[in-house]
Design a protein around this motif. Structure first.
Motif, short mmCIF file in Angstrom:
data_model
loop_
_atom_site.label_atom_id
_atom_site.label_comp_id
_atom_site.label_asym_id
_atom_site.label_seq_id
_atom_site.Cartn_x
_atom_site.Cartn_y
_atom_site.Cartn_z
N SER A 101 17.62 -41.11 5.56
CA SER A 101 17.57 -39.70 5.14
C SER A 101 17.50 -38.77 6.34
N ARG A 127 8.89 -35.30 3.75
CA ARG A 127 9.33 -35.84 2.45
C ARG A 127 8.96 -37.32 2.44
N TYR A 185 21.24 -33.87 0.17
CA TYR A 185 20.63 -34.51 -0.99
C TYR A 185 19.82 -35.74 -0.58
N GLN A 186 18.66 -35.85 -1.19
CA GLN A 186 17.83 -37.05 -0.96
C GLN A 186 16.79 -37.08 -2.06
N ALA A 187 16.56 -38.27 -2.65
CA ALA A 187 15.69 -38.36 -3.82
C ALA A 187 15.04 -39.74 -3.91
N HIS A 194 16.72 -27.72 4.93
CA HIS A 194 18.07 -28.16 4.55
C HIS A 194 18.07 -29.28 3.53
N ILE A 195 16.87 -29.76 3.18
CA ILE A 195 16.78 -30.84 2.19
C ILE A 195 16.76 -30.24 0.78
N SER A 196 17.44 -30.91 -0.13
CA SER A 196 17.48 -30.42 -1.51
C SER A 196 16.10 -30.53 -2.14
N PRO A 197 15.67 -29.64 -3.01
CA PRO A 197 16.48 -28.59 -3.62
C PRO A 197 16.57 -27.30 -2.80
N ASP A 198 15.85 -27.20 -1.66
CA ASP A 198 15.95 -25.97 -0.87
C ASP A 198 17.33 -25.84 -0.22
N GLY A 199 17.85 -26.97 0.26
CA GLY A 199 19.10 -26.94 1.01
C GLY A 199 20.12 -27.92 0.46
N GLY A 200 21.18 -28.11 1.22
CA GLY A 200 22.32 -28.87 0.71
C GLY A 200 22.34 -30.35 1.03
#
Ligand SMILES: *Cc1c(COP(=O)(O)O)cnc(C)c1O
Length: 456
Positions: free
Chosen positions: A147, A136, A319-321, A311-317
């Motif tokens: 992150s 990411r 959150y990081q953006a 485990h990173i969003s949107p696949d997982g819970g």
């Protein structure tokens, strides 16, 4: 005895150099800009180490860079070994990077929607790095590390992290923590504004100390989400760890279900395309990159196996953006720079050049019995005023030795050599430093050493 033989036997292969200090370079324009900057920014800077607090004088305001050179606002020219603190492995403003960036910019500078450029840079990285299956992009090293820590916590469902005294991982709250007293301690915040309760989730131990690590894992059994270490600690001197210690670190993490994070923001793409992990043959669970990755533009990245990254969003819970994450202009710079690094022989040539440079400096200092060591790995070097053969933890650095660095820094600036303004910082040789410039720099460094040790 023949002159040449005499030299051979004395071991002093360098000619004596001019021991006189040079007058200070003119800094009028920089000083003027600095006065103004102080009215706009705390300390006149946008990142504290730039403020020249640990060296003589005030910051030089840089006007332009080209190859291994920078020019300041007063028109002084320097051979630069700071390289924007690491990103500029090809030197300043390399044509390939500049052209790619200007080409991509014609189409706009940010969309907040995916672009093909992100795929392109990711492909270059993932194809050539066995430590990451998914990544990411972020906009800085700090963000990447922050992150990665969140990911490790989310993945393990544990809260505590362990870091090492003398490693820097950017300025996120959990990591602005230093050792308290005692072998294994909760950290103490190293900045105002970091809640004490955050620091209590961070355990800090000395580098290169197996006992401390073992004790920490004993004391906080099943609580440590991640151990984070710089691939090669290079933000507080150059604290090279023994490969056996890295091995031990991996082992103890594995045994305890703790993720190992290699923070490779400096060492990634520097020690080789796979950074320190490649160098040691290590298998960190998560890696973070920055600096070189962005070719001088703001890019960071973290990566791991597809399973962990799931485990990173949107696949997982977790959150990081980021509004500007994967910014097309920054991606373009990364693509152009990393493509150059993949050219066959790139690292070999660069690292050999750097080794030759530091070895010749070391020979001179040793011949004169100066308490001075140049530590070096790949194209990273660190000038240490010490007689120790190894410096592997923060405690081994004598703060008083920094007075000598201060003198050296001033003498080097006055001789057209730019080093980062702190004796705790490492220097970088780039692909743009030719042998001619390295030879020039070496002469200046030898002169500066003679001045530093004049009154020994
Ligand atoms: C520079 C650095 C960071 C922080 O990166 P920024 O881009 O300055 O936020 C983190 N970790 C290491 C090892 C670094 O050298």
């Amino acid at each position: 005895m023949l002159e040449s033989l005499k030299k051979m036997f004395s071991g002093n292969e360098e000619e004596p150099v001019n021991p006189g200090s040079k007058p200070d370079i003119s800094r009028e324009k920089s000083a003027e800009l600095y006065e103004k900057a102080k009215t706009y920014f705390p300390g006149g800077v946008n990142s504290p180490v730039r403020a020249f607090k640990s060296v003589y004088g005030t910051p030089l305001f840089i006007q332009k860079g080209d190859g291994c050179f920078v020019w300041d606002a007063d028109g002084n020219q320097f051979i630069d070994f700071c390289g924007s603190w690491g990103p500029l492995i090809l030197g300043h403003n390399p044509q390939k990077v500049r052209e790619k960036v200007t080409e991509v910019m014609q189409n706009g500078m940010s969309f907040g929607a995916p672009t093909a450029l992100e795929n392109e840079l990711a492909e270059i990285i993932i194809k050539n790095n066995k430590h990451v299956e998914k990544i990411r992009f972020t906009s800085s090293g700090t963000e990447a590390v922050m992150s990665a820590i969140r990911l490790a916590r989310g993945y393990t469902r544990r809260d505590k992290i362990l870091k090492f005294e003398g490693c820097y991982h950017g300025h996120s709250d959990s990591l602005l923590v230093k050792a308290g007293s005692g072998l294994v301690t909760f950290g103490e915040t190293s900045s105002l504004g970091v809640p004490k309760s955050f620091a209590e989730e961070t355990i800090v131990v000395p580098l290169n100390d197996r006992e401390a690590l073992t004790q920490a894992f004993g004391q906080f059994k099943d609580q440590i989400a991640a151990v984070i270490i710089e691939g090669v600690p290079a933000n507080n001197g150059l604290l090279m760890q023994d490969p056996e210690y890295i091995e031990f670190l991996q082992q103890i993490c594995k045994e305890n279900g703790t993720l190992l994070i290699f923070d490779e923001v400096i060492t990634g793409f520097r020690l080789g395309f796979e950074g320190a992990a490649g160098y040691y043959g290590a298998k960190p669970d998560i890696v973070t990159y920055g600096k070189i990755l962005g070719g001088g533009l703001p890019v960071g990245m973290y990566g791991a196996s597809a399973e962990i990254m799931g485990h990173i969003s949107p696949d997982g819970g977790v959150y990081q953006a980021g509004t500007l994450s994967g910014n097309p202009v920054a991606m373009a710079a990364g693509i152009a720079q990393l493509t150059e690094l993949l050219r066959s022989g790139f690292y070999k040539e660069l690292n050999n050049k750097a080794a030759e440079f530091v070895e010749s400096i070391q020979r001179f200092a040793t011949a004169r019995n100066y308490k001075f060591k140049v530590f070096n790995i790949g194209s990273i070097f660190w000038f240490a005023f010490t007689d120790k053969d190894k410096i592997q933890c923060a405690e081994d650095i004598d703060p008083a030795s920094m007075e000598k660095f201060k003198v050296m820094h001033r003498e080097l600036l006055n001789r057209g050599i730019y080093l980062g303004p702190s004796g705790y910082e490492v220097g970088f040789v780039s692909a743009a430093h030719s042998k001619i410039e390295l030879e020039k720099a070496k002469r200046a460094i030898l002169e500066a050493l003679d001045i530093v040790f004049r009154n020994k």
